[in-house]
Design an enzyme around this catalytic site. Structure first.
Site, PDB file in Angstrom:
ATOM      1  N   GLY A 302       0.805  -1.213   0.000  1.00 22.83           N
ATOM      2  CA  GLY A 302       0.000   0.000   0.000  1.00 22.83           C
ATOM      3  C   GLY A 302       0.839   1.263   0.000  1.00 22.83           C
ATOM      4  N   SER A 303       0.349   2.259   0.686  1.00 23.05           N
ATOM      5  CA  SER A 303       0.939   3.604   0.604  1.00 23.05           C
ATOM      6  C   SER A 303       2.308   3.725   1.258  1.00 23.05           C
ATOM      7  CB  SER A 303      -0.017   4.629   1.231  1.00 23.05           C
ATOM      8  OG  SER A 303      -1.203   4.722   0.458  1.00 23.05           O
ATOM      9  N   THR A 304       2.774   2.689   1.955  1.00 24.55           N
ATOM     10  CA  THR A 304       4.160   2.746   2.440  1.00 24.55           C
ATOM     11  C   THR A 304       5.117   2.868   1.248  1.00 24.55           C
ATOM     12  OG1 THR A 304       4.326   0.324   2.470  1.00 24.55           O
ATOM     13  CG2 THR A 304       3.655   1.399   4.510  1.00 24.55           C
TER      14      THR A 304
END
Length: 579
Positions: A302-304
């Site tokens: 995801g957004s990591t």
């Protein structure tokens, strides 16, 4: 004259016959004595040999007399495993195992009935088959308790014996099960660092018969048992409180690459790696705990991944922290529409792209670098290849067979590439530790040793900018949910739609949070994951409401144990005082 001669011959004849008769009787008496002496000597030798053999049996350990085949080796020792502070993680205990010599069994039925009174869950049919096999040796039950051994001895069953063995014991139970691993009944490593130890030569020593009662040097790991307990406790409570399928976390020293703690739940007790149900079948649900989701599973993080995309743009010189990208409208590409979760519908600075986790802004940065540059950068960070570490069973990341523009765009915000959480933490450490990628290790490593194997992956200026972004998001963005007073936590959330049967499920998330602390002088990276939570803080299901609070709890409890002194005030000059 003739008469005189005849008389002499008659006398000589009589004398000869008389002498011969006398000599024959004497010879017979001598032969009889010789035969008698030979018989006595033979019996004496037999009795002496029997006596010597009985003395030998009396002086020899009875265990050595059992007919043990090649499959049953001598007592096998393993080295103790300890944490970085010398706390015991695994050791050997001497136990007794029960065997039978079926050729000496008088009544197999009676033997089985008697053994069943002492040994719980004894398989009657299998034991009876072994006792009736007529073979020289059969194991009946491995690693008995002292009480069981005493009770079986009292039964007085002929043809039954005991053999000493070593049983592996893990004082912490499941606390560090996925790191330590476990052994089989023959004390051979099957998973984790136990298997690694065998791979480093212990198995060869065992094959050569050199691992008997010889004391072996303890194997020291990099983990801190105190911190490990905290990490596992936080993960277990999060899985329960948020009604999730699984959870986990890892703490990494970004200066040395040492893994200080790693936990994945559900887990298992290495003292009992398998569990048998009442019906005799193996508990498959329990065995699911063997699966280590931190290093042996891959996820779309995801957004990591936006951390890596922005670092890529900064390192390539395509953007600065003050650059502005257009995020005013969704992007339509290849039949897909890319939009923001909570869009601002306006141009955003790079700081705001990171703070608001803008998919549109991140995709714009990836487009500036290009597909080939994007793939090369993630490869440089080690996110697309199998991670090298001591832990056996590390998963290999997955990526598109052929990268196209649409792949680069979706990968820029964490969809399309699946990697392990541990790899994500290691790559994130390289972004804020000055730009050096250091391979993770479960063994102690000094800073000098780490520097000798470190590989520069981003410029120092890029690393300084990423520290600024992490710190900014820790105070202004989603990182606020992981903030611990005095520890200056910075980080990035990641909320990804979970892939179910090849399709993204809009109502099931895989959440992660990667954090560094203290951000004024970063030393540790902490990454948490939680799989398919049904709820979270204040009812939310995103990473900010689930994975971030896990980080807050871990740092708040483990930070002081790691030697991080909390600081308060803008310049850090204020400290807490208790009067």
């Amino acid at each position: 004259m003739i008469g005189f001669v005849m008389r002499l011959r008659s006398r000589n004849h009589f004398s000869t016959r008389k002498n011969r008769t006398f000599l024959g009787a004497a010879q017979r008496r001598m032969d009889t004595k010789q035969r008698l002496a030979i018989i006595i000597a033979i019996f004496a030798v037999i009795y002496l040999a029997t006596f010597a053999r009985l003395v030998q049996y009396g002086l020899t350990d009875p265990i050595a007399l059992a007919s043990i085949g090649d499959s049953t080796t001598a007592v096998v020792s393993r080295p103790d495993i300890v944490d970085r502070n010398g706390q015991l993680l695994a050791t050997d205990l001497r136990t007794m195992s029960l065997y039978a010599e079926p050729r000496r069994i008088i009544d197999a039925d009676e033997a089985v009935e008697k053994l069943a009174t002492v040994i719980p869950n004894l398989d009657w049919s299998d034991t009876h088959r072994k006792l009736r096999s007529g073979s020289a040796f059969q194991w009946l039950r491995r690693q008995l308790t002292p009480r069981q051994q005493s009770d079986i001895l009292a039964l007085g069953i002929p043809g039954i014996g005991f053999r000493p063995e070593n049983r592996r014991f893990y004082p912490g139970g499941p606390t560090a099960s996925h790191i330590i691993g476990h052994v089989n009944v023959d004390n051979q490593g099957l998973a984790g660092m136990e298997r690694y130890i065998d791979q480093q030569g212990l198995a060869d020593l065992r094959a050569a018969g050199l691992t008997g009662d010889v004391p072996l040097e303890p194997v020291k790991l990099s983990i801190d048992l105190r911190v490990q307990h905290i990490v596992r406790d936080v993960a277990a409570r999060a899985m329960k409180d948020y009604q999730a399928e699984a959870a986990g976390a890892v703490i990494l020293d970004m200066e040395t690459g040492e893994i200080l703690a790693m936990a994945s739940v559900p887990d298992y007790d290495p003292n009992q790696p398998s569990r048998t149900l009442a019906d005799g079948s193996v508990d498959k649900e329990y065995e699911k705990g063997w699966f280590n989701r931190i290093s042996n599973a891959t996820f779309e993080m995801g957004s990591t991944f936006k951390s890596f995309t922005l670092a890529m743009g900064l390192d390539a010189g395509k953007i600065t922290v003050n650059s502005v990208v257009d995020a005013s409208r969704p992007i339509r590409m290849g039949g897909f529409t890319i939009k923001d979760f909570k869009g601002r519908n306006r141009p955003l600075s790079i700081l705001e792209v990171f703070q608001y986790s803008s998919n549109i802004g991140t995709a714009a940065v990836a487009d500036m670098v290009g597909v080939e540059g994007h793939q090369e950068f993630l490869t440089r960070l080690g996110l697309l290849s199998k991670m090298e570490t001591e832990m056996p069973g590390v998963a290999t990341p997955t990526q598109p067979r052929a990268w196209k523009k649409i792949n680069s765009v979706t990968i820029s915000f964490g969809h399309g590439v699946a990697t392990t959480p541990l790899q994500t933490a290691v790559a994130a450490a390289s972004l804020i530790n000055g730009g050096n990628l250091i391979a993770p290790t479960f063994l102690p490593r000094s800073r000098d040793e780490a520097q000798s194997i470190a590989r520069r992956v981003v410029k120092e200026k890029t690393s300084a900018d990423m520290r600024y972004l992490f710190n900014w998001n820790g105070t202004k963005g989603s990182g606020r949910h992981a903030q611990v007073a005095g520890f200056n936590v910075g980080g990035k959330t990641g909320t990804a739609d979970k892939v179910i049967n090849g399709r993204y499920a809009s109502n099931i998330n895989f959440n992660a949070f990667v954090a560094g602390f203290p951000m004024d002088k970063p030393r540790y990276i902490v990454l948490s994951i939680i799989d398919a939570p049904q709820t979270g803080e204040n009812g939310g299901r995103t990473a900010a409401s689930t994975a971030a609070p896990m980080i807050k709890d871990i740092i708040g409890r483990a930070g002081p144990l790691l030697g991080v002194q909390p600081q308060f005030g803008k310049d850090g000059s204020l400290i807490l005082a208790d009067y």
